[in-house]
Design a protein around this motif. Sequence first.
Motif, PDB file in Angstrom:
ATOM      1  N   PRO A 113       0.898  -1.430   0.019  1.00 27.18           N
ATOM      2  CA  PRO A 113      -0.129   0.000   0.039  1.00 27.18           C
ATOM      3  C   PRO A 113       0.565   1.287   0.257  1.00 27.18           C
ATOM      4  N   GLU A 114       1.970   1.235   0.404  1.00 25.65           N
ATOM      5  CA  GLU A 114       2.801   2.406   0.765  1.00 25.65           C
ATOM      6  C   GLU A 114       3.789   2.500  -0.543  1.00 25.65           C
ATOM      7  N   ALA A 115       4.058   1.413  -1.350  1.00 25.84           N
ATOM      8  CA  ALA A 115       5.095   1.366  -2.069  1.00 25.84           C
ATOM      9  C   ALA A 115       5.032   2.133  -3.604  1.00 25.84           C
ATOM     10  N   ASP A 116       5.768   2.466  -4.243  1.00 24.64           N
ATOM     11  CA  ASP A 116       5.883   2.830  -5.661  1.00 24.64           C
ATOM     12  C   ASP A 116       5.907   1.375  -6.445  1.00 24.64           C
ATOM     13  N   ILE A 117       5.010   0.831  -6.972  1.00 27.72           N
ATOM     14  CA  ILE A 117       4.819  -0.591  -7.403  1.00 27.72           C
ATOM     15  C   ILE A 117       5.875  -0.453  -8.703  1.00 27.72           C
TER      16      ILE A 117
END
Length: 248
Positions: A113-117
């Motif tokens: 949820p917090e990551a730059d995919i």
Amino acid sequence: MHILYVDESGDPGKHKYSSPHFILSGLIIAQDDWSLCLSNLKTFRKSVYTKYGLNQRTEIHASELIRINNLKKYQAIRKTNRINILKDYASQIPMIFCNSKIINICLKVEEFPEADIFELAWSRLLQRYDTYLKKDAKDKGLVIIDDTDSIKLQNLQRKMRVYNPIPSHYDNGSYNAPINNILEDPFSRNSNQSYFIQTVDVIAHLLYRKEFPKGSLKKYGLEYQFNKFEPILLKRASKEDSLGIVRK
């Protein structure tokens, strides 16, 4: 010299219409094998023309073969045969690229949820490619991509050449492992002009069909086609997955 051809499946964005996954598949080819692989790809495309009537210059695009949106030339081929083209391609890839390796990254967006995919997936792929170049190939390499955010990827790769922290196996810390065996910035190549990019499009899409099988397509057995690539998968890319698929 080695070349990594890469294509993606899914959407790295987080918005209302984004996909639940983001997949990167990369095919590593040694320079010395490139000409033979191209020749074998041309032979395969001739067989597809003979068997199904698909012109050798027409792009093979996996998702379009299943559901036509833009490639109207596919309309002359019935759906069962379009899917058979994918199955035939999947069967041939391990033979055409018998000396090659495939790296696969498959991230479920909701798990990060917090990551730059985009950055997370590409950093995983570039790290494993660089490790392969250093430990297995003992060589330098290039990256060739299809349509993606090339500026963002360029900046990520440049950063990783200088600073690339890797968790230590011996303590809770990390160490810096720059990806210095990958030369230059990634090169863009239009998929309709490259049989190699079309190949990784097929690989990435069949991984998507394996991970997220769709009921209406189960009668075609598409969710089983990715397993045909097992002989040339870089399984060391992830010790936690039997097929080496990187999932985190």
